[in-house]
Design a protein around this motif. Structure first.
Motif, PDB file in Angstrom:
ATOM      1  N   PHE A 102      -0.672  -6.057  -0.131  1.00 62.30           N
ATOM      2  CA  PHE A 102      -1.133  -4.793   0.451  1.00 62.30           C
ATOM      3  C   PHE A 102       0.054  -3.931   0.898  1.00 62.30           C
ATOM      4  CE2 PHE A 102      -2.970  -2.486   4.235  1.00 62.30           C
ATOM      5  CZ  PHE A 102      -3.730  -1.597   3.483  1.00 62.30           C
ATOM      6  N   THR A 103       1.064  -4.575   1.482  1.00 62.49           N
ATOM      7  CA  THR A 103       2.250  -3.857   1.965  1.00 62.49           C
ATOM      8  C   THR A 103       2.972  -3.143   0.835  1.00 62.49           C
ATOM      9  OG1 THR A 103       2.593  -5.385   3.819  1.00 62.49           O
ATOM     10  CG2 THR A 103       4.511  -4.127   3.077  1.00 62.49           C
ATOM     11  N   ILE A 104       3.187  -3.834  -0.267  1.00 58.70           N
ATOM     12  CA  ILE A 104       3.920  -3.248  -1.396  1.00 58.70           C
ATOM     13  C   ILE A 104       3.131  -2.084  -2.000  1.00 58.70           C
ATOM     14  CG2 ILE A 104       4.789  -3.721  -3.728  1.00 58.70           C
ATOM     15  CD1 ILE A 104       5.431  -6.597  -2.651  1.00 58.70           C
ATOM     16  N   LYS A 108       4.594   1.817  -2.077  1.00 60.66           N
ATOM     17  CA  LYS A 108       4.682   2.585  -3.322  1.00 60.66           C
ATOM     18  C   LYS A 108       3.921   3.902  -3.234  1.00 60.66           C
ATOM     19  CE  LYS A 108       5.616  -1.264  -6.461  1.00 60.66           C
ATOM     20  NZ  LYS A 108       5.121  -2.099  -7.588  1.00 60.66           N
ATOM     21  N   LYS A 109       2.953   3.972  -2.304  1.00 59.61           N
ATOM     22  CA  LYS A 109       2.201   5.215  -2.092  1.00 59.61           C
ATOM     23  C   LYS A 109       2.769   6.024  -0.925  1.00 59.61           C
ATOM     24  CE  LYS A 109      -2.224   3.266  -3.666  1.00 59.61           C
ATOM     25  NZ  LYS A 109      -3.590   2.868  -3.224  1.00 59.61           N
ATOM     26  N   ASN A 110       3.928   5.571  -0.386  1.00 58.57           N
ATOM     27  CA  ASN A 110       4.550   6.217   0.770  1.00 58.57           C
ATOM     28  C   ASN A 110       3.616   6.248   1.985  1.00 58.57           C
ATOM     29  OD1 ASN A 110       7.117   6.883  -0.366  1.00 58.57           O
ATOM     30  ND2 ASN A 110       6.116   8.506  -1.517  1.00 58.57           N
ATOM     31  N   GLN A 111       2.864   5.177   2.146  1.00 60.47           N
ATOM     32  CA  GLN A 111       1.984   5.026   3.305  1.00 60.47           C
ATOM     33  C   GLN A 111       2.603   3.988   4.247  1.00 60.47           C
ATOM     34  OE1 GLN A 111      -1.709   3.830   1.516  1.00 60.47           O
ATOM     35  NE2 GLN A 111      -2.276   5.914   0.918  1.00 60.47           N
ATOM     36  N   PHE A 112       3.044   4.442   5.410  1.00 63.25           N
ATOM     37  CA  PHE A 112       3.743   3.561   6.335  1.00 63.25           C
ATOM     38  C   PHE A 112       2.977   3.464   7.653  1.00 63.25           C
ATOM     39  CE2 PHE A 112       6.972   5.562   3.614  1.00 63.25           C
ATOM     40  CZ  PHE A 112       7.443   4.433   2.973  1.00 63.25           C
ATOM     41  N   GLN A 140      12.834  -6.031  -0.335  1.00 65.92           N
ATOM     42  CA  GLN A 140      13.701  -4.963  -0.844  1.00 65.92           C
ATOM     43  C   GLN A 140      14.503  -5.434  -2.054  1.00 65.92           C
ATOM     44  OE1 GLN A 140      14.571  -2.153   3.018  1.00 65.92           O
ATOM     45  NE2 GLN A 140      15.989  -3.824   2.674  1.00 65.92           N
ATOM     46  N   LYS A 141      15.027  -6.642  -1.966  1.00 65.86           N
ATOM     47  CA  LYS A 141      15.853  -7.177  -3.053  1.00 65.86           C
ATOM     48  C   LYS A 141      15.016  -7.472  -4.290  1.00 65.86           C
ATOM     49  CE  LYS A 141      19.054 -10.974  -4.103  1.00 65.86           C
ATOM     50  NZ  LYS A 141      19.688 -12.209  -3.578  1.00 65.86           N
ATOM     51  N   THR A 142      13.864  -8.076  -4.108  1.00 66.83           N
ATOM     52  CA  THR A 142      13.027  -8.486  -5.239  1.00 66.83           C
ATOM     53  C   THR A 142      12.367  -7.295  -5.920  1.00 66.83           C
ATOM     54  OG1 THR A 142      12.559 -10.583  -4.123  1.00 66.83           O
ATOM     55  CG2 THR A 142      11.119  -9.984  -5.966  1.00 66.83           C
ATOM     56  N   MET A 143      11.842  -6.363  -5.096  1.00 67.87           N
ATOM     57  CA  MET A 143      11.056  -5.259  -5.633  1.00 67.87           C
ATOM     58  C   MET A 143      11.871  -3.981  -5.832  1.00 67.87           C
ATOM     59  SD  MET A 143       8.320  -6.917  -5.947  1.00 67.87           S
ATOM     60  CE  MET A 143       7.399  -5.559  -6.667  1.00 67.87           C
ATOM     61  N   ASP A 144      13.116  -3.971  -5.349  1.00 63.02           N
ATOM     62  CA  ASP A 144      13.979  -2.790  -5.448  1.00 63.02           C
ATOM     63  C   ASP A 144      13.296  -1.566  -4.830  1.00 63.02           C
ATOM     64  OD1 ASP A 144      16.289  -1.400  -6.082  1.00 63.02           O
ATOM     65  OD2 ASP A 144      15.585  -0.820  -8.070  1.00 63.02           O
ATOM     66  N   ILE A 145      12.781  -1.748  -3.607  1.00 61.69           N
ATOM     67  CA  ILE A 145      12.136  -0.650  -2.879  1.00 61.69           C
ATOM     68  C   ILE A 145      12.627  -0.670  -1.440  1.00 61.69           C
ATOM     69  CG2 ILE A 145      10.018  -0.529  -4.264  1.00 61.69           C
ATOM     70  CD1 ILE A 145       8.631  -2.270  -2.183  1.00 61.69           C
ATOM     71  N   GLU A 146      12.492   0.468  -0.751  1.00 62.00           N
ATOM     72  CA  GLU A 146      12.838   0.543   0.663  1.00 62.00           C
ATOM     73  C   GLU A 146      11.646   0.073   1.493  1.00 62.00           C
ATOM     74  OE1 GLU A 146      15.612   1.317   2.450  1.00 62.00           O
ATOM     75  OE2 GLU A 146      16.643   1.192   0.516  1.00 62.00           O
TER      76      GLU A 146
END
Length: 280
Positions: A102-104, A108-112, A140-146
């Motif tokens: 759910f977090t990822i 990806k939808k810029n919902q924080f 962050q390392k695995t998915m290459d996202i902030e």
């Protein structure tokens, strides 16, 4: 062990005695069919759930999630077990995998979502928070996202709640009664009715729940930050007066004294919720 169901190339449900368990390993179910055998040497990790509903839920998650998500969960829990010097139940794999998925999607939808418990978790559960920070770095390392550090708090809570689940029923009842009593002290001291849907009220109740859990476990934290405590007393004298009533209640009910830190946080939460209610 005989295969009951194949979830994907890396995950299967197998029969072990009269029970069904979930097994994981790279390629463990590749080109295999239900009814075939899997040896223990082929298995990297097993998951044992204590109810059929949980088994079905976990099976559904595993069937519809990416393998790297499960690998991240395995890494995070292994780190958490080492950090806390404890073994977790396999139920945590289910809840953490669900949370991660759910977090990822949200990121990806810029919902924080900003956690209302950042103060409490960082202050009173620093080891659990370190697990959360480790999880953020893995994501962050695995998915290459902030991944925002607020997620560290949310993940830490999974490990905190897991430990709290070991409390017996009497402790749970005592905790609920204590939270109710403290809320009543605040309510009658300020002559207000709470807006139970407000964020300040939710923050207060959540803080009280963790506060009472620590009281029941005799888990006292105090950093002797007297200067900050003195400042808050001076700024919010009515909140301090209310906390003194709570101090008497805690002393009578638990034979325990409020620490400087507990007193400070209670004053802050009480001031926030009562100021908001009075304005309304």
């Amino acid at each position: 062990m005989k295969i009951s169901q194949i979830l994907n190339n890396n995950v299967a449900i197998v029969k072990r005695g009269s029970n069904e368990i979930i097994v994981y390993s790279k390629g463990v179910a590749f080109k295999k069919k239900p009814g075939q055998e899997i040896t223990s040497e082929e298995i990297q990790k097993t998951y044992v759930l204590d109810s059929h509903d949980k088994l079905e839920h976990f099976s559904f998650l595993l069937s519809n999630t990416k393998d790297e998500y499960l690998q991240m969960v395995n890494q995070i829990i292994a780190y958490g077990e080492e950090k806390l010097k404890t073994c977790v139940s396999d139920y945590l794999y289910l809840t953490l995998l669900d949370h991660l998925d759910f977090t990822i999607k949200r990121i990806k939808k810029n919902q924080f979502i900003k956690s209302p418990l950042s103060w409490e978790v960082k202050k009173f559960y620093p080891e659990h928070y370190q697990i959360g920070l480790y999880a953020v770095s893995i994501i962050q390392k695995t998915m290459d996202i902030e991944c925002p550090t607020d997620e560290a708090v949310a993940i830490a809570l999974h490990f905190i709640n897991l430990q709290n689940d070991t409390n017996n029923a009497n402790h749970q009842i005592k905790a609920m009664e204590t939270v109710r009593d403290i809320l009543a002290i605040i309510k009658y001291h300020f002559h207000i009715n709470f807006d139970e849907d407000s964020m300040n009220y939710i923050r207060l109740v959540t803080h009280l729940q963790y506060f009472v859990t620590r009281l029941l476990k005799h888990d006292v934290y105090d950093s002797d930050e007297q200067e900050l405590n003195n400042q808050i007393r001076s700024l919010y004298p009515e909140a301090y007066s209310c906390v003194n009533k709570i101090r008497v209640y805690v002393r009578d009910a638990f034979q325990s004294e409020l620490t400087n830190d507990e007193e400070t946080y209670l004053m802050l939460h009480i001031h926030r919720v009562t100021q908001r209610e009075e304005r309304n």
